[in-house]
Design an enzyme around this catalytic site. Structure first.
Site, PDB file in Angstrom:
ATOM      1  N   GLU A 200       1.045  -1.092  -0.085  1.00  0.00           N
ATOM      2  CA  GLU A 200       0.312   0.031  -0.573  1.00  0.00           C
ATOM      3  C   GLU A 200       1.024   1.196  -0.110  1.00  0.00           C
ATOM      4  O   GLU A 200       1.919   1.235  -0.136  1.00  0.00           O
ATOM      5  CB  GLU A 200      -1.156   0.147   1.586  1.00  0.00           C
ATOM      6  CG  GLU A 200      -0.029   0.255   2.741  1.00  0.00           C
ATOM      7  CD  GLU A 200      -1.467  -0.093   3.892  1.00  0.00           C
ATOM      8  OE1 GLU A 200      -1.955  -0.538   3.482  1.00  0.00           O
ATOM      9  OE2 GLU A 200      -0.916   0.299   4.741  1.00  0.00           O
ATOM     10  N   ASN A 235       8.213   0.715  12.507  1.00  0.00           N
ATOM     11  CA  ASN A 235       6.447   0.515  12.089  1.00  0.00           C
ATOM     12  C   ASN A 235       6.827   0.115  13.469  1.00  0.00           C
ATOM     13  O   ASN A 235       5.043  -0.857  13.976  1.00  0.00           O
ATOM     14  CB  ASN A 235       6.602  -0.600  11.454  1.00  0.00           C
ATOM     15  CG  ASN A 235       6.929  -0.088  10.139  1.00  0.00           C
ATOM     16  OD1 ASN A 235       6.398   0.854   9.267  1.00  0.00           O
ATOM     17  ND2 ASN A 235       7.529  -0.823   9.181  1.00  0.00           N
ATOM     18  N   GLU A 288      -6.753  -0.740   9.966  1.00  0.00           N
ATOM     19  CA  GLU A 288      -6.732  -1.622   9.825  1.00  0.00           C
ATOM     20  C   GLU A 288      -7.555  -2.348  11.691  1.00  0.00           C
ATOM     21  O   GLU A 288      -7.414  -1.199  12.025  1.00  0.00           O
ATOM     22  CB  GLU A 288      -5.524  -2.739  10.294  1.00  0.00           C
ATOM     23  CG  GLU A 288      -4.215  -2.583  11.248  1.00  0.00           C
ATOM     24  CD  GLU A 288      -2.902  -3.267  11.443  1.00  0.00           C
ATOM     25  OE1 GLU A 288      -2.638  -3.600   9.898  1.00  0.00           O
ATOM     26  OE2 GLU A 288      -2.504  -3.400  12.212  1.00  0.00           O
ATOM     27  N   ASN A 290      -7.405  -4.481  14.929  1.00  0.00           N
ATOM     28  CA  ASN A 290      -6.763  -5.479  15.639  1.00  0.00           C
ATOM     29  C   ASN A 290      -7.725  -6.711  16.563  1.00  0.00           C
ATOM     30  O   ASN A 290      -8.257  -5.586  16.782  1.00  0.00           O
ATOM     31  CB  ASN A 290      -5.578  -4.624  16.251  1.00  0.00           C
ATOM     32  CG  ASN A 290      -4.134  -4.724  14.957  1.00  0.00           C
ATOM     33  OD1 ASN A 290      -3.914  -5.286  14.933  1.00  0.00           O
ATOM     34  ND2 ASN A 290      -3.382  -3.987  15.331  1.00  0.00           N
ATOM     35  N   PHE A 348      20.223   0.475  17.650  1.00  0.00           N
ATOM     36  CA  PHE A 348      18.770  -0.124  18.216  1.00  0.00           C
ATOM     37  C   PHE A 348      18.577  -1.692  18.499  1.00  0.00           C
ATOM     38  O   PHE A 348      17.779  -2.590  17.823  1.00  0.00           O
ATOM     39  CB  PHE A 348      17.275  -0.035  17.797  1.00  0.00           C
ATOM     40  CG  PHE A 348      16.940   1.200  18.339  1.00  0.00           C
ATOM     41  CD1 PHE A 348      16.545   1.852  19.305  1.00  0.00           C
ATOM     42  CD2 PHE A 348      17.401   2.777  17.881  1.00  0.00           C
ATOM     43  CE1 PHE A 348      16.762   3.268  19.844  1.00  0.00           C
ATOM     44  CE2 PHE A 348      17.262   4.442  18.435  1.00  0.00           C
ATOM     45  CZ  PHE A 348      16.997   3.905  19.210  1.00  0.00           C
TER      46      PHE A 348
END
Length: 681
Positions: A200, A235, A288, A290, A348
C-alpha cells in the site's frame, strides 16, 4: 463465570491476564517452552504446562500442543493475549470444536478483520476511506517492484497476517522493494506461519491514532477513546499515550462511532482496536482492525478506569456489557514507554543475556488499574500513578527466541505535562543492568521539544534521530545540577572511606571542601559546605545550589533534591568519581582535587581500536545469508549479509567502497556481538 482459564501466551501479557483472573477468583494455567521454564508467568500461574522447544514455531504457535495442555488441565476458556495465536482463526475453531471458550471475538470477525487484505476490502465496501494500495496477494519480488512503481514510492510492504512491526518494510525505490518483499515474506513465515504479502501507499508524515472498542454478544458496543501511537521505530510502537494531543472532541466522536459501526458490521464481540492514519487536517483513514487486546491497552485503562481484560472475560462468558457509551469519560492523561532489550547506541539492535539487575520504579495505585470511579468531574491535580507491566525479574534471562520487550512502564497524571514529568522520573528510577536496553532513548524522547509540544508524526524518530541515537548532551543548567549533586555525594563517600577503625588514631582524616567536577567536556570548580540537612555547593562564578539526599555509598540509585527540585541519578563507581545516568545521558563524572584536575588535564586520551576494515556482528544472532565472496568489490550501501535475531531480519550493508579480503562466517553460524563477519582490504 469460568473457574479456570489457560493463557496461550508468555511474558508480560500472560502476567497481565493472570493479575485480572486472580482478582476475579479464576484459576490460571500457564504454558511454556524450554526457554521459559523459569519465566515469571509460569511462577505466577496456578498451574503450568510445558509445550515444547524454545522456538515459538515449535511451541507457542503449535495449536495441537496448546490444545493438549487445555485437555490436560481442564481449562474452560483461553485468553490468547496478543501475537502468537491471538488472531489465528484455526485456533479459535479448534477451541470451539473442543467446547472451550475463546476470550476474544467470534471466528468470523477474526477472519474478516484479522486478515489485513480482507479487512481493507470490507472497509471499502462499507464506505470507509482507506489508504491507496493493492489488496491482492503479491506472488514474487518482481511483481512487488512493478506494483510499487504503479502506486508510487514510497510504499509499505506488509504481511497480511502481520503485527508488532514484523513482516513490514518501507521501500523508496525498486531495489528496496525487491529486498523488502523477500525479507517481509521470510519474517511473516517465521513469526506467523503465513507469508502472504500486500503493498500500500506509505503516507508521509501521518499520525497513528487508534480507537479502542468493546462489544458483547448481545448487540452492544462502545468506544473507549483513542490512543496516540505515532512514536514508532521500524513500524514498532515505542511510546503511546491516551488521549491524543491532536484530536478534538468532534474528530474523536466521529472516529469512535465509525470504529463501533465497523465492529458491528462484522459481528464483533470482545475488546478490539480500529487503527487509523490521521493527516494534519484531522482527516482519518482506516488502516486495519486488530481483533485482540493491544500491547498498549494500559493507557486506555488508566484514563477510563475500565479493566479491558476483565471485560473480555465477561463477554466470553456470555455477559452483557455493564457499560454504555455515556459511562465512558476520559480522565487525566496516561503515557506508556516500551522498555526493549535493544541497544540504542548500536542502532537499536537486539540484546540478549541475563538481567543482573532489574529494579522497576515503585508502582503507585492499588491493583493493576488506577481507580477513577471515586472522582467527580476532572482528574485531581497533583495526583500521579505509576504502573509497570512486565514478564521478567532480576536474574532472569532475555532470550533470542522472542520479542525483545521487557516491560511497559506507564504513568498517569491530571494533564499531559504532568504525565510526561512523571514518566521522566519513573524512567530515571528504572534500574536495568546486564543487557543493552532503550531506557536512555525513552528518556531523551520525553525531553524532546517536539514531543513535549505534541507536534509528532510517525516519522518523528526518523526525522529527529536520522543518524541513530548517540546519547544526550545535557544543557548547562542540568549539568550544574548533576555536578553539584555528585560533588556532595563524593564528599559523603570520602568521609565514609576515611572512617576506618584504628586509622589516624581513630580521628577522621580531613576531607577537603574544594573540588573540580568534570563531565560532558565541562569542568566546574566547586566548594562543598555540608551540614546536617545537606550541602551547599558553590560554583566558581558564585552561584550556589542546595543539595539534600539520603544517598549512601554503594547505592545504585540516588534520589536528590536540588534547590527544591527532584533529581534521580543512576550511580556507578569509577576511579575519581562516578558513572552517572540520567535523562538519557550516560556521563563519566570525575571529581578531583584542584591539583589532581591540573595533572589530569595533561594526560593524553586513549584512542579506540581501528575496526574500519571489518564488518562486526552488531547483535547476537544467526547468519541467514552472505551476499558476497572473497575478492568481490562492494559499493557503498551494498548488502553484505543478513543476520536474524529475535524474529527480525537485519541486512548489513557496506559503509564505503571496498574489496572483500576474507569472509569468516557462513549461513547457519551463530555469532556474538562484535564477532568479525568479514574483513576488507
Amino acid at each position: 463465570m469460568f473457574k479456570k482459564i489457560l493463557i496461550a501466551n508468555r511474558g508480560e501479557i500472560a502476567c497481565r491476564v493472570i493479575k485480572t483472573a486472580r482478582k476475579m477468583g479464576i484459576a490460571t494455567v500457564a504454558i511454556h517452552s524450554d526457554a521459559d521454564a523459569q519465566a515469571l508467568h509460569v511462577q505466577m500461574a496456578d498451574e503450568a504446562v510445558h509445550i515444547g522447544p524454545s522456538p515459538a514455531n515449535e511451541s507457542y504457535i503449535v495449536i495441537d500442543r496448546v490444545m493438549d495442555a487445555i485437555r490436560r488441565t481442564g481449562a474452560e476458556a483461553v485468553h490468547p493475549g496478543y501475537g502468537f495465536l491471538s488472531e489465528n482463526p484455526r485456533f479459535a475453531k479448534a477451541l470451539e470444536a473442543e467446547g472451550v471458550a475463546f476470550i476474544g471475538p467470534p471466528v468470523g470477525a477474526i477472519e474478516a478483520m484479522g486478515d489485513k487484505i480482507t479487512s481493507k476490502k470490507l472497509a471499502q465496501e462499507a464506505g470507509v476511506n482507506t489508504v491507496p494500495g493493492v489488496m491482492g496477494l503479491i506472488e514474487d519480488a518482481e511483481e512487488a517492484v512493478k506494483i510499487s512503481g504503479e502506486i508510487g514510492y514510497p510504499v509499505m510492504i506488509k504481511a497480511s497476517a502481520g503485527g508488532g512491526g514484523k513482516g513490514m518494510r518501507i521501500a523508496w525505490n525498486d531495489e528496496e522493494a525487491r529486498e523488502g518483499f523477500q525479507s517481509s515474506k521470510n519474517e511473516a513465515a517465521s513469526s506467523f506461519g503465513d507469508d502472504r504479502i500486500f503493498i500500500e501507499k506509505f503516507v508521509t508524515q501521518p499520525r497513528h491514532i487508534e480507537i479502542q472498542v468493546l462489544c458483547d454478544n448481545h448487540g452492544n458496543g462502545i468506544y473507549l477513546g483513542e490512543r496516540e501511537c505515532s512514536i514508532q521505530r521500524r513500524n514498532q510502537k515505542v511510546i503511546e499515550e491516551a488521549p491524543s494531543p491532536f484530536l478534538d472532541e468532534e474528530t474523536r466522536r466521529a472516529m469512535g462511532e465509525q470504529a463501533v459501526a465497523l465492529a458491528h458490521a462484522v459481528g464483533y464481540a470482545s475488546a478490539g482496536t480500529v487503527e487509523f492514519i490521521v493527516d494534519g487536517d484531522r482527516n482519518f483513514y482506516f488502516l486495519e482492525m486488530n481483533t485482540r487486546l493491544q500491547v498498549e491497552h494500559p493507557v486506555t485503562e488508566l484514563i477510563t478506569g475500565v479493566d479491558l481484560v476483565e471485560q473480555m472475560i465477561r463477554v466470553a462468558a456470555g455477559e452483557t456489557l455493564a457499560l454504555s457509551q455515556g459511562d465512558i469519560t476520559l480522565k487525566g492523561w496516561a503515557m506508556e514507554s516500551r522498555l526493549y532489550a535493544e541497544d540504542p547506541y548500536r542502532g537499536f539492535l537486539p540484546s540478549i543475556g541475563r538481567l543482573t539487575r532489574y529494579r522497576p520504579p515503585q508502582e503507585i495505585a492499588a491493583g493493576p488499574l488506577l481507580d477513577t470511579a471515586k472522582w467527580q468531574g476532572e482528574a485531581p491535580a497533583g495526583e500521579t500513578a505509576v504502573r509497570n507491566d512486565t514478564g521478567v525479574y532480576e536474574g532472569g534471562e532475555i532470550s533470542m527466541y522472542y520479542d525483545p520487550m521487557i516491560a511497559k512502564l506507564c504513568t498517569w497524571a491530571a494533564d499531559r505535562g504532568a504525565a510526561i514529568e512523571a514518566m521522566r522520573v519513573a524512567l530515571d528510577s528504572f534500574e536495568v543492568e546486564g543487557i543493552g536496553h532503550n531506557l536512555p532513548f525513552l528518556s531523551a524522547v520525553m525531553d524532546h521539544p517536539k514531543f513535549v509540544s505534541g507536534d509528532i508524526t510517525t516519522a518523528f524518530i526518523a526525522e529527529e534521530y536520522p543518524d541513530g541515537f548517540n546519547g544526550v548532551d545535557l544543557p548547562g543548567d542540568v549539568l550544574r545540577r548533576i555536578a553539584a549533586s555528585t560533588a556532595a555525594m563524593h564528599r559523603v563517600a570520602e568521609i565514609r572511606r576515611t572512617r576506618i577503625s584504628g586509622r589516624m588514631d581513630n580521628h577522621e582524616r580531613h576531607v577537603g571542601e574544594d573540588w573540580v567536577v568534570s563531565l560532558q567536556g565541562e569542568s566546574y570548580p566547586v566548594t562543598v559546605s555540608a551540614d546536617r540537612e545537606g550541602a551547599s555547593v558553590r560554583f566558581g562564578d558564585g552561584a550556589t545550589l542546595r543539595v539534600a539526599s539520603d544517598w549512601t555509598p554503594g547505592d545504585q540509585l540516588a534520589r536528590l533534591d536540588v534547590d527544591g527540585r527532584p533529581l534521580v541519578l543512576k550511580v556507578g563507581k569509577i576511579t575519581q568519581g562516578f558513572r552517572i545516568r540520567s535523562r538519557g545521558a550516560d556521563l563519566k563524572v570525575n571529581i578531583r582535587t584542584p591539583r589532581q584536575a591540573e595533572l589530569a588535564a595533561l594526560m593524553p586520551e586513549k584512542l579506540a581500536a581501528d575496526t574500519s576494515k571489518m564488518l562486526l556482528c552488531p547483535m547476537p544472532g544467526m547468519i541467514v545469508k552472505v551476499n558476497v565472496a572473497e575478492g568481490d568489490e562492494v559499493q557503498e550501501g551494498q548488502a553484505l549479509c543478513t543476520v536474524e535475531a529475535m524474529k527480525m531480519e537485519n541486512i548489513l550493508r557496506a559503509e564505503r567502497k571496498a574489496t572483500v579480503a576474507k569472509v569468516n562466517a557462513a549461513p547457519g553460524d551463530s555469532l556474538a556481538v562484535d564477532d568479525v563477519i568479514m574483513e576488507f582490504e
